[in-house]
Design an enzyme around this catalytic site. Structure first.
Site, PDB file in Angstrom:
ATOM      1  CD  GLN A   1      -2.479  -1.277   2.686  1.00  0.00           C
ATOM      2  OE1 GLN A   1      -3.563  -0.712   2.878  1.00  0.00           O
ATOM      3  NE2 GLN A   1      -1.874  -1.989   3.624  1.00  0.00           N
TER       4      GLN A   1
ATOM      5  CG  ASP B   1       7.872   3.666   0.958  1.00  0.00           C
ATOM      6  OD1 ASP B   1       7.488   3.530   2.124  1.00  0.00           O
ATOM      7  OD2 ASP B   1       8.127   2.696   0.200  1.00  0.00           O
TER       8      ASP B   1
ATOM      9  CG  HIS C   1      -2.937   2.724  -1.785  1.00  0.00           C
ATOM     10  ND1 HIS C   1      -2.909   2.607  -0.416  1.00  0.00           N
ATOM     11  CD2 HIS C   1      -4.047   2.052  -2.181  1.00  0.00           C
ATOM     12  CE1 HIS C   1      -3.970   1.923   0.007  1.00  0.00           C
ATOM     13  NE2 HIS C   1      -4.672   1.583  -1.056  1.00  0.00           N
TER      14      HIS C   1
ATOM     15  CB  SER D   1      -1.296  -3.054   6.842  1.00  0.00           C
ATOM     16  OG  SER D   1      -2.485  -2.371   6.415  1.00  0.00           O
TER      17      SER D   1
ATOM     18  CG  ASN E   1       0.106  -4.103  12.304  1.00  0.00           C
ATOM     19  OD1 ASN E   1       0.806  -3.557  11.462  1.00  0.00           O
ATOM     20  ND2 ASN E   1      -0.899  -3.494  12.918  1.00  0.00           N
TER      21      ASN E   1
HETATM   22  N1  APR Z   1       6.575  -3.019  13.019  1.00  0.00           N
HETATM   23  C1  APR Z   1       5.329  -3.573  13.000  1.00  0.00           C
HETATM   24  N2  APR Z   1       4.190  -2.841  12.881  1.00  0.00           N
HETATM   25  C2  APR Z   1       4.335  -1.502  12.785  1.00  0.00           C
HETATM   26  C3  APR Z   1       5.595  -0.855  12.805  1.00  0.00           C
HETATM   27  C4  APR Z   1       6.746  -1.677  12.938  1.00  0.00           C
HETATM   28  N3  APR Z   1       7.994  -1.166  12.966  1.00  0.00           N
HETATM   29  N4  APR Z   1       5.383   0.491  12.706  1.00  0.00           N
HETATM   30  C5  APR Z   1       4.050   0.669  12.619  1.00  0.00           C
HETATM   31  N5  APR Z   1       3.423  -0.518  12.669  1.00  0.00           N
HETATM   32  C6  APR Z   1       1.993  -0.777  12.509  1.00  0.00           C
HETATM   33  C7  APR Z   1       1.092   0.133  13.317  1.00  0.00           C
HETATM   34  O1  APR Z   1       0.788  -0.481  14.548  1.00  0.00           O
HETATM   35  C8  APR Z   1      -0.146   0.257  12.409  1.00  0.00           C
HETATM   36  O2  APR Z   1      -1.191  -0.622  12.818  1.00  0.00           O
HETATM   37  O3  APR Z   1       1.701  -0.519  11.157  1.00  0.00           O
HETATM   38  C9  APR Z   1       0.335  -0.156  11.024  1.00  0.00           C
HETATM   39  C10 APR Z   1       0.227   0.955  10.006  1.00  0.00           C
HETATM   40  O4  APR Z   1      -1.130   1.206   9.792  1.00  0.00           O
HETATM   41  P1  APR Z   1      -1.543   2.545   9.001  1.00  0.00           P
HETATM   42  O5  APR Z   1      -0.806   3.688   9.570  1.00  0.00           O
HETATM   43  O6  APR Z   1      -3.031   2.572   8.967  1.00  0.00           O
HETATM   44  O7  APR Z   1      -0.971   2.316   7.542  1.00  0.00           O
HETATM   45  P2  APR Z   1      -1.617   1.463   6.361  1.00  0.00           P
HETATM   46  O8  APR Z   1      -2.310   0.270   6.899  1.00  0.00           O
HETATM   47  O9  APR Z   1      -0.539   1.242   5.368  1.00  0.00           O
HETATM   48  O10 APR Z   1      -2.696   2.496   5.756  1.00  0.00           O
HETATM   49  C11 APR Z   1      -3.348   2.114   4.566  1.00  0.00           C
HETATM   50  O11 APR Z   1      -4.262   4.344   4.402  1.00  0.00           O
HETATM   51  O12 APR Z   1      -4.053   6.625   4.479  1.00  0.00           O
HETATM   52  C12 APR Z   1      -4.072   5.546   3.641  1.00  0.00           C
HETATM   53  O13 APR Z   1      -3.083   5.498   1.542  1.00  0.00           O
HETATM   54  C13 APR Z   1      -2.778   5.408   2.893  1.00  0.00           C
HETATM   55  O14 APR Z   1      -1.760   3.365   2.092  1.00  0.00           O
HETATM   56  C14 APR Z   1      -2.301   4.004   3.230  1.00  0.00           C
HETATM   57  C15 APR Z   1      -3.568   3.323   3.709  1.00  0.00           C
END
Ligand code: APR
Ligand code: ZN
Length: 248
Positions: free
Chosen positions: A100, A103, A118, A192, A217
């Site tokens: 998703q 980067d 995305h 995620s 996660n």
């Molecule tokens: N190791 C494991 N988990 C991690 C780490 C890490 N180092 N750092 C963060 N996390 C987890 C967090 O706990 C969180 O639940 O990664 C998850 C990231 O979730 P989001 O911030 O919601 O990101 P994502 O799931 O990629 O969002 C999906 O939302 O805003 C839109 O387009 C954007 O692609 C993105 C989409």
């Protein structure tokens, strides 16, 4: 064997393992994610900044946000999650990598055929004539509407080639992701929250098709109770341990 070692053995035994990454795969590269406590959405409302409406109605704020994102991204390097996944893919343990993230760090680490659900921040696209340009065309200081970058050919509106809220996902990415997920016997979610559709349906599709699910996660997700392995640790260390266990 602990859950990480079991997951490594499951990767070894799998016929078609698929990995789905989110912003949590890039936090150890210094890029904030969106929804965890230090996430970007704690500071800005995505709908007000990352939607087609925002681009049309508040273009100055929109380009300022992307200028900041691009500046952040330029210094970001792949971290052990990206490096380990590239090694797992090259060794044949991971058959398809779906992300998703926009980067480009998976590709920078050597992963190939990455399914970018995305889009990516590598390019920008003219909404009027459809021409595509490197994203540095929009990577400019914008303080007033006069500073807003326009298409060199037709003066149209330029948009980063990422999927904004209110936009459809690229059809070819959806088709590739669904086909791989339907073929998977092991589906691994890394970093995620699984809060955003339609990508967040992929783990459910995999489980529905009989695949084992692993979730690496730090926070909970709606699919946790379906996960055979639920690993609440930092993904960099986990992926590194998996690679070590498999002798990579
Ligand atoms: N190791 C494991 N988990 C991690 C780490 C890490 N180092 N750092 C963060 N996390 C987890 C967090 O706990 C969180 O639940 O990664 C998850 C990231 O979730 P989001 O911030 O919601 O990101 P994502 O799931 O990629 O969002 C999906 O939302 O805003 C839109 O387009 C954007 O692609 C993105 C989409
Ligand atoms: Zn144009």
């Amino acid at each position: 064997m602990d859950a990480v070692q079991q997951l490594a053995e499951a990767l070894r035994a799998s016929k078609y393992a698929v990995v789905l990454t989110g912003a949590g795969a890039s936090t150890e590269s210094g890029l904030p994610d969106f929804r965890s406590k230090a996430g970007l959405w704690q500071q800005v409302d995505p709908m007000k900044i990352l939607s087609m409406t925002a681009l049309r109605r508040t273009p100055v704020a929109f380009y300022q946000f992307y200028h900041q994102r691009l500046t952040h991204l330029r210094d970001a390097k792949p971290n052990p999650v990206h490096i380990g996944l590239a090694a797992l893919q090259q060794a044949g343990y991971v058959k398809c990598l779906i992300t998703q993230n926009i980067d480009g760090l998976h590709q920078a680490a050597g992963s190939t055929d990455v399914v970018e659900m995305h889009g990516s921040l590598r390019e920008c696209v003219c909404l009027d004539c459809g021409r595509r340009y490197p994203s540095d065309l929009i990577d400019v200081e914008v303080n007033t509407e006069a500073d807003i970058p326009h298409c060199p050919e037709c003066r149209g509106v330029l948009k980063p080639s990422v999927v904004l809220f209110e936009e459809a996902l690229p059809v070819d990415a959806i088709e590739r992701a669904v086909a791989a997920t339907e073929q998977s016997d092991l589906f691994v979610v890394i970093g995620s929250s699984l809060e955003v559709g339609p990508v967040n349906q992929l783990p459910a599709l995999a489980v529905h098709g009989g695949a084992d699910l692993a979730i690496i996660n730090l926070d909970s997700t709606y699919m946790d109770r379906h996960a055979r392995w639920l690993i609440r640790e930092k993904a960099g260390a986990v992926v590194t341990q998996i690679c070590q266990h498999l002798g990579l």
